[in-house]
Design a protein around this motif. Sequence first.
Motif, PDB file in Angstrom:
ATOM      1  N   THR A 107       1.790   2.465  12.154  1.00 56.95           N
ATOM      2  CA  THR A 107       1.561   2.126  10.898  1.00 56.95           C
ATOM      3  C   THR A 107       2.794   2.598   9.946  1.00 56.95           C
ATOM      4  O   THR A 107       3.542   2.951  10.526  1.00 56.95           O
ATOM      5  CB  THR A 107       0.432   2.779  10.234  1.00 56.95           C
ATOM      6  OG1 THR A 107       0.615   4.250  10.158  1.00 56.95           O
ATOM      7  CG2 THR A 107      -0.903   2.686  10.947  1.00 56.95           C
ATOM      8  N   ALA A 108       2.814   2.122   8.973  1.00 61.30           N
ATOM      9  CA  ALA A 108       3.873   2.050   8.000  1.00 61.30           C
ATOM     10  C   ALA A 108       3.962   3.744   7.748  1.00 61.30           C
ATOM     11  O   ALA A 108       4.965   4.201   7.904  1.00 61.30           O
ATOM     12  CB  ALA A 108       3.768   1.713   6.520  1.00 61.30           C
ATOM     13  N   GLN A 109       2.550   4.406   7.573  1.00 62.85           N
ATOM     14  CA  GLN A 109       2.986   5.705   7.408  1.00 62.85           C
ATOM     15  C   GLN A 109       3.441   6.793   8.790  1.00 62.85           C
ATOM     16  O   GLN A 109       3.947   7.546   8.813  1.00 62.85           O
ATOM     17  CB  GLN A 109       1.508   6.569   7.175  1.00 62.85           C
ATOM     18  CG  GLN A 109       0.895   6.479   5.608  1.00 62.85           C
ATOM     19  CD  GLN A 109      -0.203   7.058   5.230  1.00 62.85           C
ATOM     20  OE1 GLN A 109      -1.183   6.602   5.744  1.00 62.85           O
ATOM     21  NE2 GLN A 109       0.050   8.017   4.461  1.00 62.85           N
ATOM     22  N   ASP A 110       2.729   6.170   9.847  1.00 66.99           N
ATOM     23  CA  ASP A 110       3.268   6.709  11.006  1.00 66.99           C
ATOM     24  C   ASP A 110       4.704   6.580  11.277  1.00 66.99           C
ATOM     25  O   ASP A 110       5.364   7.415  11.718  1.00 66.99           O
ATOM     26  CB  ASP A 110       2.629   5.819  12.485  1.00 66.99           C
ATOM     27  CG  ASP A 110       0.996   6.283  12.494  1.00 66.99           C
ATOM     28  OD1 ASP A 110       0.801   7.395  11.887  1.00 66.99           O
ATOM     29  OD2 ASP A 110       0.351   5.398  12.902  1.00 66.99           O
ATOM     30  N   ARG A 111       5.261   5.347  11.258  1.00 66.28           N
ATOM     31  CA  ARG A 111       6.857   5.177  11.022  1.00 66.28           C
ATOM     32  C   ARG A 111       7.419   6.298  10.349  1.00 66.28           C
ATOM     33  O   ARG A 111       8.501   6.872  10.787  1.00 66.28           O
ATOM     34  CB  ARG A 111       7.248   3.744  10.719  1.00 66.28           C
ATOM     35  CG  ARG A 111       8.458   3.369  11.044  1.00 66.28           C
ATOM     36  CD  ARG A 111       8.683   1.782  10.507  1.00 66.28           C
ATOM     37  NE  ARG A 111       8.072   0.971  11.565  1.00 66.28           N
ATOM     38  CZ  ARG A 111       6.935   0.230  11.349  1.00 66.28           C
ATOM     39  NH1 ARG A 111       6.746   0.030  10.092  1.00 66.28           N
ATOM     40  NH2 ARG A 111       6.165  -0.479  11.996  1.00 66.28           N
ATOM     41  N   GLU A 112       7.177   6.551   9.253  1.00 67.24           N
ATOM     42  CA  GLU A 112       7.616   7.565   8.201  1.00 67.24           C
ATOM     43  C   GLU A 112       7.747   8.855   8.960  1.00 67.24           C
ATOM     44  O   GLU A 112       8.632   9.634   8.775  1.00 67.24           O
ATOM     45  CB  GLU A 112       7.099   7.507   6.707  1.00 67.24           C
ATOM     46  CG  GLU A 112       7.310   6.327   6.083  1.00 67.24           C
ATOM     47  CD  GLU A 112       6.634   6.262   4.632  1.00 67.24           C
ATOM     48  OE1 GLU A 112       6.039   7.333   4.377  1.00 67.24           O
ATOM     49  OE2 GLU A 112       6.401   5.272   4.176  1.00 67.24           O
TER      50      GLU A 112
END
Length: 151
Positions: free
Chosen positions: A111-116
């Motif tokens: 997810t976008a948060q996981d990528r960060e």
Amino acid sequence: MIAGGAPGLQWRACEVIATCAQNNPSVQESFFRDGVMPSIWGLLSSDDATCRLKALLAVSCMLRGSAEVRGWWSAQDGVGKVVDLVAHDKENNRIVRKCLQILNYVADDPTAQDREQLVAHGPEIEEILVRTVSTAEDHDVEMAAIELGKS
């Protein structure tokens, strides 16, 4: 729900949750609605290694296939929690292998948060991979590290 009990009962409850939730989105959703994730999450900090391992198994089975659980995981800095577990349990091959498998799953479709979080914890993950591949005495742990390195 499962917090505050004897470690033997806690890890067995995690094992039941994992067995029921694995590849079963309706059970995952039901367990999530009933608040099972915070209880499992708390057991990742248990003093009992078997309890931590079975809680990881339950997290893994809840995480795969449930967008709700995945969002909750990301909001809790799941990547950071798993990286911390590897640092804490680096001598426990079963825990390290399960952590690497979870990180691999998340890295394959972040997810976008996981990528960060993966980027933020990148240096720690790289250190884990180097240490694991160079010192692993367990072939499955070594293979989990190699698979994560490919992601």
